[in-house]
Structures are given as C-alpha cells and as structure tokens.
Design a protein around this motif. Structure first.
Motif, PDB file in Angstrom:
ATOM      1  N   ALA A   1       2.068   2.707   3.304  1.00 43.46           N
ATOM      2  CA  ALA A   1       3.174   1.947   3.908  1.00 43.46           C
ATOM      3  C   ALA A   1       4.513   2.363   3.296  1.00 43.46           C
ATOM      4  CB  ALA A   1       2.944   0.458   3.704  1.00 43.46           C
ATOM      5  N   LEU A   2       4.509   2.612   1.991  1.00 50.72           N
ATOM      6  CA  LEU A   2       5.759   3.019   1.328  1.00 50.72           C
ATOM      7  C   LEU A   2       6.221   4.391   1.828  1.00 50.72           C
ATOM      8  CD1 LEU A   2       5.036   1.822  -2.341  1.00 50.72           C
ATOM      9  CD2 LEU A   2       6.585   0.777  -0.682  1.00 50.72           C
ATOM     10  N   TRP A   3       5.239   5.280   2.053  1.00 54.30           N
ATOM     11  CA  TRP A   3       5.587   6.609   2.582  1.00 54.30           C
ATOM     12  C   TRP A   3       6.112   6.485   4.012  1.00 54.30           C
ATOM     13  CZ3 TRP A   3       6.223  10.995   0.001  1.00 54.30           C
ATOM     14  CH2 TRP A   3       5.629  11.130  -1.267  1.00 54.30           C
ATOM     15  N   LEU A   4       5.466   5.626   4.792  1.00 56.59           N
ATOM     16  CA  LEU A   4       5.926   5.453   6.175  1.00 56.59           C
ATOM     17  C   LEU A   4       7.348   4.875   6.203  1.00 56.59           C
ATOM     18  CD1 LEU A   4       2.642   4.048   7.764  1.00 56.59           C
ATOM     19  CD2 LEU A   4       3.727   6.229   8.334  1.00 56.59           C
ATOM     20  N   ARG A   5       7.607   3.924   5.305  1.00 61.79           N
ATOM     21  CA  ARG A   5       8.971   3.369   5.226  1.00 61.79           C
ATOM     22  C   ARG A   5       9.980   4.474   4.898  1.00 61.79           C
ATOM     23  NH1 ARG A   5       8.482  -2.300   1.795  1.00 61.79           N
ATOM     24  NH2 ARG A   5       7.284  -3.469   3.333  1.00 61.79           N
ATOM     25  N   THR A   6       9.582   5.359   3.979  1.00 60.79           N
ATOM     26  CA  THR A   6      10.492   6.442   3.587  1.00 60.79           C
ATOM     27  C   THR A   6      10.782   7.357   4.783  1.00 60.79           C
ATOM     28  OG1 THR A   6       9.401   6.329   1.431  1.00 60.79           O
ATOM     29  CG2 THR A   6      10.876   8.187   1.795  1.00 60.79           C
ATOM     30  N   ILE A   7       9.740   7.667   5.541  1.00 61.46           N
ATOM     31  CA  ILE A   7       9.923   8.540   6.710  1.00 61.46           C
ATOM     32  C   ILE A   7      10.861   7.881   7.719  1.00 61.46           C
ATOM     33  CG2 ILE A   7       8.726   9.482   8.753  1.00 61.46           C
ATOM     34  CD1 ILE A   7       6.270   9.932   6.881  1.00 61.46           C
ATOM     35  N   TRP A   8      10.593   6.622   8.049  1.00 59.55           N
ATOM     36  CA  TRP A   8      11.442   5.939   9.046  1.00 59.55           C
ATOM     37  C   TRP A   8      12.881   5.797   8.543  1.00 59.55           C
ATOM     38  CZ3 TRP A   8       6.630   2.625   9.988  1.00 59.55           C
ATOM     39  CH2 TRP A   8       6.022   2.979  11.202  1.00 59.55           C
ATOM     40  N   ALA A   9      13.015   5.548   7.240  1.00 62.73           N
ATOM     41  CA  ALA A   9      14.373   5.396   6.685  1.00 62.73           C
ATOM     42  C   ALA A   9      15.168   6.692   6.857  1.00 62.73           C
ATOM     43  CB  ALA A   9      14.296   5.009   5.214  1.00 62.73           C
TER      44      ALA A   9
ATOM     45  N   CYS B   1       7.762  14.239   2.937  1.00 63.05           N
ATOM     46  CA  CYS B   1       6.905  13.051   3.100  1.00 63.05           C
ATOM     47  C   CYS B   1       5.639  13.411   3.884  1.00 63.05           C
ATOM     48  CB  CYS B   1       7.653  11.947   3.846  1.00 63.05           C
ATOM     49  SG  CYS B   1       8.933  11.171   2.887  1.00 63.05           S
ATOM     50  N   ALA B   2       5.831  14.186   4.952  1.00 63.58           N
ATOM     51  CA  ALA B   2       4.686  14.546   5.805  1.00 63.58           C
ATOM     52  C   ALA B   2       3.641  15.323   5.009  1.00 63.58           C
ATOM     53  CB  ALA B   2       5.169  15.364   6.996  1.00 63.58           C
ATOM     54  N   GLY B   3       4.093  16.074   4.034  1.00 66.05           N
ATOM     55  CA  GLY B   3       3.167  16.859   3.215  1.00 66.05           C
ATOM     56  C   GLY B   3       2.479  16.051   2.134  1.00 66.05           C
ATOM     57  N   LYS B   4       3.000  14.884   1.830  1.00 60.28           N
ATOM     58  CA  LYS B   4       2.470  14.116   0.696  1.00 60.28           C
ATOM     59  C   LYS B   4       1.834  12.796   1.071  1.00 60.28           C
ATOM     60  CE  LYS B   4       5.630  15.971  -2.776  1.00 60.28           C
ATOM     61  NZ  LYS B   4       6.629  15.702  -3.779  1.00 60.28           N
ATOM     62  N   ILE B   5       2.043  12.335   2.296  1.00 61.99           N
ATOM     63  CA  ILE B   5       1.588  10.985   2.654  1.00 61.99           C
ATOM     64  C   ILE B   5       0.061  10.866   2.551  1.00 61.99           C
ATOM     65  CG2 ILE B   5       1.569  11.500   5.171  1.00 61.99           C
ATOM     66  CD1 ILE B   5       2.523   8.583   5.608  1.00 61.99           C
ATOM     67  N   PRO B   6      -0.404   9.863   1.810  1.00 58.32           N
ATOM     68  CA  PRO B   6      -1.856   9.685   1.684  1.00 58.32           C
ATOM     69  C   PRO B   6      -2.404   8.813   2.812  1.00 58.32           C
ATOM     70  CG  PRO B   6      -0.725   8.142   0.250  1.00 58.32           C
ATOM     71  CD  PRO B   6       0.345   8.888   1.011  1.00 58.32           C
ATOM     72  N   GLY B   7      -3.698   8.740   2.922  1.00 60.97           N
ATOM     73  CA  GLY B   7      -4.310   7.831   3.891  1.00 60.97           C
ATOM     74  C   GLY B   7      -4.378   6.430   3.289  1.00 60.97           C
ATOM     75  N   GLY B   8      -4.997   5.524   4.033  1.00 56.98           N
ATOM     76  CA  GLY B   8      -5.179   4.180   3.476  1.00 56.98           C
ATOM     77  C   GLY B   8      -4.568   3.100   4.335  1.00 56.98           C
ATOM     78  N   ASP B   9      -4.587   1.891   3.765  1.00 57.87           N
ATOM     79  CA  ASP B   9      -4.068   0.732   4.498  1.00 57.87           C
ATOM     80  C   ASP B   9      -2.558   0.830   4.672  1.00 57.87           C
ATOM     81  OD1 ASP B   9      -6.589  -0.310   4.615  1.00 57.87           O
ATOM     82  OD2 ASP B   9      -6.365  -1.486   2.770  1.00 57.87           O
TER      83      ASP B   9
ATOM     84  N   PRO C   1       0.817  -1.221   0.000  1.00 56.61           N
ATOM     85  CA  PRO C   1       0.000   0.000   0.000  1.00 56.61           C
ATOM     86  C   PRO C   1       0.851   1.271   0.000  1.00 56.61           C
ATOM     87  CG  PRO C   1      -0.758  -1.550   1.677  1.00 56.61           C
ATOM     88  CD  PRO C   1       0.522  -2.096   1.140  1.00 56.61           C
ATOM     89  N   GLU C   2       0.324   2.281  -0.666  1.00 59.00           N
ATOM     90  CA  GLU C   2       1.033   3.555  -0.800  1.00 59.00           C
ATOM     91  C   GLU C   2       1.472   4.130   0.558  1.00 59.00           C
ATOM     92  OE1 GLU C   2       1.856   6.149  -3.274  1.00 59.00           O
ATOM     93  OE2 GLU C   2       2.108   4.233  -4.280  1.00 59.00           O
TER      94      GLU C   2
END
Lengths: 125, 359
Positions: free
Chosen positions: B92-100, B271-279, B89-90
């Motif tokens: 999750a990819l954004w969250l991975r980017t933030i944590w990385a 990332c914080a400005g672009k992260i979408p909602g979802g699973d 899911p999108e």
C-alpha cells in the motif's frame, strides 16, 4: 513513526524569547495554528531545521492578548491574521494587521467557539 | 512625489483560475506594495471534522483540492495512522508513492500550461494540456477517477494496480517522455519564455528561508528542502535528490518544475521495479486518541496535516497548512518593486492554489 516531533510548552512571558531562540538557530517557521480548548485557546508554533520538527505550545484564556511573533518571523503575520479572524484570538503588534479583514467571513470568529456547540454530530441529527 | 494608485487585482482576473484579491499600490508602472485578501470561497472544512466521522473524512480531505487531491487524502490517512499506530502494508505504501508521483506529473503539466497561457503562448499551453490528458488517462485507468482518486483509505489503499497495468504505465510514460521533452524544451530554451521570466520576481536564498517558502518556489531559490526526504511512504527506498536552482527568479521556478516532471517519471519507474506483493490494507478498529503533525511534499510544496483525536469517532481538531498559504508572504514580498506587467507571471510562477488555501 515517520518522524520524532518535539513539543515544548511555554507561557506568554517566555513565548517571544523562545521563538527568537529558534530564529537565531536558523529554524524556519513552518506554521502557527490555534485550537479552541476549554481553557481558552491553544496556539502551536511549528519550526523546522534540517527536517527536525519542533513545536511550541502556548495556552491562553479567551481574554488574554498574545504578543505577535511577526517581528521575529515576518511571515507569521499571515498565520496570526488567520487565527485572529477565524478564532477571535487577540494578537497585538502584528507587523501587517488586517484588523479582521484578511478573511471574508460571514460570521465573526467562526472557529472560536468550542466544538459542537452550535451543531450536533450527524448521527444525532 | 509620484502619485500612488491602488489597482485591484482579482478575485476575478484572466490569469487567476481561483479567487484571491490583491490591492496593488503602484507608483506609475511600479508596484510598491501588495496587500492580499482571501476567504472568498472558504469552506470551513477544518471545522467540519467535528461533525464528520474520522473514517469518512478521507473523502472530504481529498476534495480540499482538485489538483493535489490524492496527496490530501494520503496526508490525512498518514496522520490518522500515526495517531492510531496502524502498520500500513508495504504494498500500500508503494502504491501511494506511485500515485503521488503520477499526481505530481499531472500537476506540474497543469502548471506549465497555465504559465504558457499567462505568457500568451497559447499553442504551448494547448500542447502541455494535451499531454496532461494522457497522464489523466493513466490515473483514470488505475483509480476510476481523473481528478479525485478515491484510492486512499486509513490503513492502506482501496485499489491495487496489477502487474500488467503497472507494466503498461511504465511503457506509456516511456512513450510520453520524448513528447514531454519536446514541449518542456520550449519552456527552457525559447527566447520569448526567457524574456518574460528571467530576472523577474527574484527571491534570494535568505528570503526563501526567512519567509518560510516551500516547494518548487523555495527550491528555485536554492533551498534544498523536499518533504519527501522526511521518509514517509516508500521514499526512503528511492534514489533521488531535491531538484534545486539558484537564481530564484520566475524562470528558475519554471525549470525546477520541468526537472521534477522527469524526476517523478523516474520515481514511478523505480517504484515499479521494487513494489512487493501482499495486502493493500488492514482493518482499522477503534478511534484515534492523540495528536500528530504529518508533512507531505505536494506538487506545490510541503503540506502540514495536524489531527487530534479524543478517543471518539469525531476528531477534536484538524488543521491543514497548505503550501500556497506558506508561499503567500513570498508573493507579497516579491511583488514589491516589480512592474505591473510582471504581476501575473510572478503570481503564477509561485503557483497559488486557492482551492487548497480556502480549505
């Protein structure tokens, strides 16, 4: 798919010329790794140029001596010593050969045997 | 002819947090050859995959290193997801980017502290690590752990970051940024730092390419390569360029990491400005069959994860080429001709992580 990855299969006689071809074209040697397979050892040489990732694959039997590519890519000596120490692959003419003393391993060539020969999966134990 | 001596350096040495041994062949105060030896704490994790289920192995991958733990987990998941053709899911990819990127910040701060310690600049070391603690607080707040994140899983991530928490992280990083600048200005401008690092351990662009060097060490020599540009996670949607310097010396390696620190803060903000909602994850069924090499830009440089599955829950082969392993040839080369007093600084600016290397 994150990226397309090309795989080229070579044999012992064409390995050096193929690797030299990559060197001439300005590719970076990314890594070399070995996998123990039924037929012997499978060696993978990975290269990159401008984010294009290409692999060369060589399969040899356990007794075959593989020609080192460290004369072409100097940094290959590290990968080749690792493969030699952990898998017991015979590699000749490594520019900096540790003769089995790069890694401090308790057992000789601990990764050399095909998988699960000595230990069984957790579920079976 | 000058008499040659061999000085053993490591595996235990004040400047080395982890064990690596170097035989330094010297003529007077000059090093003429450096012969490395590793394997003192080799864990054989690549072999362990044959008896550990592929889904459980994420926990092992994360423990390859305590500094790049998240990115090890992410690289492993990414490789398996490619083999199994899993659509992550999108969000999750954004969250991975933030944590990385948060992991990169804490890793670079850790390195800056170690560099200051190696130079004998103890107060700078303490200030850098004090700031790192604040970043670890953010990691703890979002993952529950300070070192091992445990947030990545095959098919996505285990935890979400709420909008409020994300706002707080951005606010906190904004508060910390002036403090980061104050401390990093010392690394860049202080006379004693420059005196210890400038012109020391030079790796030119050609050598950087031919030796296969990666990460900040390569970029400090002008090599414009950053694995984030390959396009994994959500990096293609972020505006950034690899940070490069041209001198290739220890000072340049320090400056690259300082600049990357602020770049990572900016990337978290983007990332914080672009992260979408979802699973945040999808259910994974079946077993991996096939092979894939994945490349991720860890704080120390490009890591390669190779996985090969045969359709069972045990992988046939798992291989990690860590950035430190790729940088060892550079270390061997650059130590030739240096002064014995510069050895600790040169080794440290290449930033070897032996924990990663002894996977």
């Amino acid at each position: 798919m994150i990226e397309n990855q090309e795989l080229i299969t070579v044999d012992e006689t064409t390995l050096s010329s193929k690797v030299y071809g990559f060197f001439s074209e300005g590719y970076r040697l990314v890594q070399i790794h070995c996998t123990s397979v039924d037929a012997g050892f499978e060696l993978n040489y990975s290269f990159d140029r401008e984010y294009k990732f290409t692999n060369i694959r060589l399969v040899v039997d356990r007794e075959t001596e593989v020609q080192s590519v460290s004369g072409i890519y100097w940094n290959a000596f590290l990968y080749e010593n690792e493969i030699s120490d952990l898998f017991g692959v015979k590699i000749k003419n490594i520019v900096l050969d540790y003769h089995g003393k790069f890694y401090q391993t308790a057992a000789k060539a601990p990764f050399g045997k095909p998988e699960q020969e000595e230990r069984k999966p957790e579920e079976e134990s | 002819m000058t008499k040659r001596n061999i000085i053993p350096f490591g595996p235990q040495h004040p400047v080395l947090p982890e064990p690596i041994h170097l035989d330094l062949v010297t003529e007077d105060e000059k090093v003429v050859e450096a012969i490395p030896r590793i394997g003192f704490v080799h864990r054989g994790l690549e072999k362990l995959v044959e008896i550990k289920e592929y889904q459980d192995f994420v926990f092992v991958a994360e423990r390859i290193c305590g500094i790049c733990s998240f990115m090890h987990g992410m690289s492993y998941c990414q490789a398996i997801e490619e083999v199994m053709n899993i659509q992550v899911p999108e969000r999750a990819l954004w969250l991975r980017t933030i944590w990385a990127e948060i992991a990169r910040i804490q890793s670079h701060l850790l390195w800056l502290g170690l560099a200051a310690d190696a130079m004998g600049f103890e107060s700078l070391f303490m200030h850098t690590w004090r700031l790192r603690e604040h970043v670890l607080d953010i990691i703890e707040m979002t993952t529950g752990g300070r070192i091992i994140f445990g947030s990545c899983r095959i098919g996505g991530v285990r935890r979400d970051i709420s909008a409020d928490t994300l706002d707080y992280i951005i606010k906190r990083l904004k508060e910390l940024e002036p403090e980061f600048r104050e401390v990093t200005e010392v690394f860049i401008n202080d006379y004693s730092v420059q005196h210890r690092l400038k012109g020391v351990g030079v790796i030119n662009l050609n050598d950087a390419h031919e030796l296969g060097i990666v990460g900040p060490t390569a970029r400090a020599s002008g090599l414009n390569y950053d694995a984030r540009k390959i396009g994994y996670a959500r990096y293609p949607e972020l505006d950034f360029e690899p940070v490069t310097e041209t001198d290739g010396d220890s000072y340049s390696r320090c400056v690259v990491r300082v600049r990357e620190l602020f770049q990572s803060i900016d990337l978290v903000r983007q990332c914080a400005g672009k992260i979408p909602g979802g699973d945040i994850n999808v259910k994974v069924t079946g077993n991996p069959k096939g092979e894939f090499f994945t490349r991720v830009e860890q704080p120390r440089g490009e890591v390669i994860y190779y996985v090969r599955g045969n359709g069972t829950k045990f992988l046939e082969r798992f291989r990690v080429r860590t950035p430190t392993f790729a940088n060892v040839p550079a270390m061997v080369k650059v130590l030739q001709g240096c002064q014995i007093a510069d050895v600790p600084n040169i080794i440290l600016t290449i930033d070897p992580c032996i924990s990663c290397t002894e996977r």
